[in-house]
Design a protein around this motif. Structure first.
Motif, short mmCIF file in Angstrom:
data_model
loop_
_atom_site.label_atom_id
_atom_site.label_comp_id
_atom_site.label_asym_id
_atom_site.label_seq_id
_atom_site.Cartn_x
_atom_site.Cartn_y
_atom_site.Cartn_z
N LEU A 1 -103.80 14.79 101.80
CA LEU A 1 -103.25 14.72 100.49
C LEU A 1 -103.96 15.92 100.04
O LEU A 1 -103.30 16.78 99.15
N TYR A 2 -105.11 16.11 100.30
CA TYR A 2 -106.06 16.98 99.71
C TYR A 2 -105.53 18.70 99.93
O TYR A 2 -105.21 19.50 99.24
N TYR A 3 -105.23 18.70 101.12
CA TYR A 3 -104.66 19.91 102.01
C TYR A 3 -102.98 20.19 101.16
O TYR A 3 -102.66 21.28 100.95
N LEU B 1 -109.85 20.17 84.78
CA LEU B 1 -109.13 21.17 84.32
C LEU B 1 -107.51 21.07 83.75
O LEU B 1 -107.29 21.32 82.64
N ASN B 2 -107.00 20.22 84.51
CA ASN B 2 -105.43 19.65 84.08
C ASN B 2 -105.55 18.81 82.80
O ASN B 2 -104.78 18.86 82.06
N SER B 3 -106.49 17.92 82.75
CA SER B 3 -106.73 17.29 81.33
C SER B 3 -106.91 18.09 80.39
O SER B 3 -106.65 17.65 79.02
N LEU C 1 -99.03 27.80 95.99
CA LEU C 1 -97.48 28.21 95.83
C LEU C 1 -97.01 28.13 94.43
O LEU C 1 -95.94 28.10 94.34
N ASN C 2 -97.96 27.86 93.45
CA ASN C 2 -97.86 27.53 92.04
C ASN C 2 -96.97 26.51 91.75
O ASN C 2 -96.22 26.55 90.76
N ASN C 3 -96.85 25.64 92.48
CA ASN C 3 -96.41 24.08 92.26
C ASN C 3 -97.37 23.23 91.68
O ASN C 3 -97.80 22.13 92.24
N LYS C 4 -97.77 23.53 90.41
CA LYS C 4 -99.01 22.98 89.90
C LYS C 4 -98.67 21.38 89.70
O LYS C 4 -99.77 20.67 89.85
N ASN C 5 -97.54 20.93 89.14
CA ASN C 5 -97.38 19.56 88.71
C ASN C 5 -97.33 18.78 90.19
O ASN C 5 -97.96 17.81 90.15
N LEU C 6 -96.90 19.28 91.37
CA LEU C 6 -96.88 18.50 92.61
C LEU C 6 -98.40 18.41 93.03
O LEU C 6 -98.85 17.50 93.46
N SER C 7 -99.11 19.73 92.75
CA SER C 7 -100.53 19.62 93.24
C SER C 7 -101.01 18.33 92.44
O SER C 7 -101.91 18.02 93.26
N ILE C 8 -100.92 18.53 91.30
CA ILE C 8 -101.79 17.16 90.57
C ILE C 8 -101.47 15.88 90.63
O ILE C 8 -102.09 15.09 90.94
N LYS C 9 -100.04 15.84 91.11
CA LYS C 9 -99.61 14.66 91.50
C LYS C 9 -100.48 14.22 92.98
O LYS C 9 -100.80 13.04 93.06
N TYR C 10 -100.67 14.97 93.86
CA TYR C 10 -101.21 14.73 95.04
C TYR C 10 -102.79 14.41 94.70
O TYR C 10 -103.34 13.31 95.38
N PHE C 11 -103.22 15.02 93.78
CA PHE C 11 -104.68 14.78 93.59
C PHE C 11 -104.93 13.59 92.88
O PHE C 11 -105.81 12.75 92.96
N LYS C 12 -103.86 13.21 92.12
CA LYS C 12 -103.99 11.85 91.49
C LYS C 12 -103.86 10.77 92.37
O LYS C 12 -104.33 9.66 92.09
N LYS D 1 -114.87 16.34 95.44
CA LYS D 1 -115.57 17.01 94.08
C LYS D 1 -114.36 18.22 93.72
O LYS D 1 -114.53 18.30 92.30
N ASP D 2 -113.71 18.97 94.49
CA ASP D 2 -112.75 19.93 94.10
C ASP D 2 -111.78 18.99 93.58
O ASP D 2 -111.10 19.64 92.46
N VAL D 3 -111.14 18.05 94.01
CA VAL D 3 -110.30 17.21 93.32
C VAL D 3 -110.20 16.81 92.00
O VAL D 3 -109.43 17.24 91.21
N TYR D 4 -111.71 16.47 91.77
CA TYR D 4 -111.86 15.94 90.39
C TYR D 4 -112.07 16.95 89.57
O TYR D 4 -111.64 17.09 88.25
N HIS D 5 -112.53 18.35 89.94
CA HIS D 5 -112.54 19.54 89.22
C HIS D 5 -111.18 19.87 88.90
O HIS D 5 -111.04 20.41 87.60
N GLU D 6 -110.02 19.76 89.69
CA GLU D 6 -108.80 20.16 89.24
C GLU D 6 -108.35 19.33 88.37
O GLU D 6 -107.50 19.66 87.36
N LEU D 7 -108.54 17.97 88.42
CA LEU D 7 -108.06 16.86 87.54
C LEU D 7 -108.72 17.25 86.14
O LEU D 7 -108.02 16.87 85.18
#
Length: 558
Positions: free
Chosen positions: A271-273, A317-319, A281-292, A309-315
């Motif tokens: 899921l991380y990949y 920034l999204n928050s 691919l600039n599909n930010k919402n889908l990316s965050i869905k996978y990270f959650k 750690k990269d996952v939580y970093h992205e989450l």
């Protein structure tokens, strides 16, 4: 032979004929017969038959006071038990075979404890036991055990960022395995596991070509033998390789096709990949869905993997973007907790591996290097004597020096080399993911790091350096990529080569070292990796550079 009157049928132990277990037969079971029947029952997952055979095995061994056979019975006993009682039996194996001269014991007991702890996720304790098993195998010169336990050690080191150490161990084992006849089929399980681990490790080192090479070998072999399970594993690794090779659509199609069959940490990694691909691919919402979804899995399993750690970093920034204060606080808390947990375990693993595996191995290498140096000193002395025998030889060396001088000019001007290798890249847009004050602090600390000799530690990795610079790996990775224009492994190799050029110019005693000896001095695991990095940065191999320096020294130019 059994000294008691316990007799059983040896015609088989399936559930259908278990009722015959008390029937007497004309002969008593030998150890060899017991071993065969135990193994057969284990393969058939016939726990009732296996339990009965273990009782017979233990009784026979107790009457005959045969501790090795007791240990073998305990080993089978662990397969019927959960982790805690199984560990008790493993300790029993160690206790009763402690003074044994048998080549396999008590190492098997420690290895069994290592396996049980590994399966439970207690990697540090697992490593401690595997190291004890490995050192016992060394003492008893049991080469098969050494190979087996070294692979287990490599797997744990790989989990905690020691990828170069893992690759070195894997390559040693692969070389030994290829010496065996029909190794692809006769040692199929070991070989496919080795290909998988080499692919994964090279992927973590971002050595994409090497990762693809081993993955393709695994895909071809598992496809040929119709091993669907292992074939899927290699296909999923190939998808990760395609991600790093920027083939995003191809990687996504494969991951989506096979991701449904995974669970737990394996699913979280895939899921991380998928999340990273959608981000590219600039599909930010889908990316965050996978990270959650990854967050949910990690929270449930309590098993963070390095990329989390990269996952939580992205989450985080999204928050911030969504002005979600509660989410921001929650994800920062998890990032700190998991980063601390992983770093502590990593440090413990590194220290244990260094003390019990690397240092004994380095002592062995040191002895070999000293012997090589002595030989080389003799050769250099001989060359010096020959040089004085005639004018022709002197002219040859003089002409040769002039010819090569042009190629080596940059190398001999070490300041130019250093500037070329580790100069900061101009950046038009500063990375927004790293706050300005933190960015400046990391850059200042990196400058001090580059002027120290800390980078010559070959066990240094990004996690360790991040701790020393009082930051996290996400920020450090972004800064190095943005301002140095390269990945962390390449950055580390480059500054080591800059130091190598400087030290070789100034410290003439280093010219007597072998390539392996120089690799050790400058923080490289192998002479091959040192030579490759040296050539990449300078356009010349270290052997040629050292030869020229030696010639200049003989001719009085140094």
């Amino acid at each position: 032979m059994l000294a008691s009157n316990v007799m059983v049928s040896i015609s088989g132990y399936s559930q259908d004929n278990l009722k015959k277990r008390n029937e007497k037969v004309s002969t008593k079971l030998s150890y060899e017969e017991i071993h065969d029947l135990e193994y057969e029952a284990l393969i058939d997952e016939d726990t009732a038959a296996l339990g009965l055979l273990i009782k017979i095995h233990m009784r026979k061994a107790s009457i005959e006071k045969n501790n090795i056979e007791k240990a073998r019975a305990y080993y089978y006993k662990t397969t019927l038990e959960k982790t805690i009682p199984a560990l008790v039996y493993a300790d029993s194996i160690i206790k009763i075979t402690k003074e044994s001269t048998h080549p396999n014991y008590p190492a098997i007991g420690y290895a069994l404890k290592g396996h049980l702890h590994y399966e439970s996720g207690n990697f540090q304790v697992a490593l401690t036991n595997y190291l004890k098993a490995y050192n016992l195998a060394l003492t008893k010169e049991n080469v098969d055990q050494q190979r087996e336990f070294a692979l287990a050690i490599a797997a744990i080191r790989n989990l905690y960022g020691q990828h170069y150490a893992a690759v070195e161990l894997y390559n040693k084992y692969l070389k030994l395995l290829k010496n065996e006849e029909n190794f692809e089929t006769q040692h199929y399980d070991d070989y496919t596991l080795l290909l998988f681990n080499l692919t994964l490790t090279h992927l973590r080192l971002q050595s994409i070509d090497s990762a693809r090479f081993y993955a393709n070998q695994g895909i071809k072999l598992t496809s040929k033998l119709r091993d669907d399970s292992n074939f899927q594993d290699f296909i999923l690794l190939d998808a990760q390789i395609n991600y790093y090779d920027s083939s995003y659509d191809k990687a996504r199609d494969t991951l989506l096709k096979y991701n449904g069959s995974l669970d737990g940490t394996s699913k979280a990694i895939k899921l991380y990949y998928l999340g990273k691909i959608e981000d590219k691919l600039n599909n930010k919402n889908l990316s965050i869905k996978y990270f959650k979804e990854i967050d949910s899995i990690v929270t449930a399993t309590g098993d963070p993997f390095p990329e989390v750690k990269d996952v939580y970093h992205e989450l985080i920034l999204n928050s911030i973007d969504k002005d979600d204060k509660h989410g921001q606080i929650e994800y920062i808390g998890k990032l700190i907790a998991y980063d601390s947990l992983h770093s502590t375990k990593q440090e413990n693993v590194i220290n244990a591996a260094m003390a019990s595996y690397d240092i004994p191995y380095l002592k062995h290498q040191k002895r070999e290097a000293e012997a090589q140096l002595e030989n080389k000193k003799t050769i250099i002395t001989g060359v010096g004597l020959l040089a004085g025998l005639g004018g022709f030889t002197g002219i040859f060396f003089f002409v040769r020096t002039i010819r090569i001088q042009r190629k080596l000019k940059v190398l001999l001007e070490e300041g130019i080399v250093r500037k070329k290798i580790i100069s900061e890249q101009p950046v038009s847009t500063h990375p927004s993911s790293v706050p300005e004050d933190i960015r400046k602090d990391i850059l200042n600390k990196l400058e001090k790091f580059e002027n120290s000799e800390r980078f010559l530690d070959k066990e240094l990795d990004m996690s360790t350096l991040a701790q020393e610079l009082e930051t996290n790996t996400s920020y450090l990775s972004v800064i190095i990529n943005s301002y140095k224009g390269k990945t962390f492994p390449n950055y580390l190799k480059d500054i080591r080569i800059a130091k190598a050029v400087q030290m070789l110019n100034n410290d003439h005693s280093l010219l007597r070292f072998s390539n392996q000896g120089l690799a050790e001095v400058f923080g490289f695991k192998t002479s091959e990796s040192f030579s490759k990095a040296f050539y990449k940065n300078t356009g010349i191999y270290p052997s040629k550079f050292i030869k020229e320096l030696n010639l200049r020294k003989v001719d009085g130019h140094l």
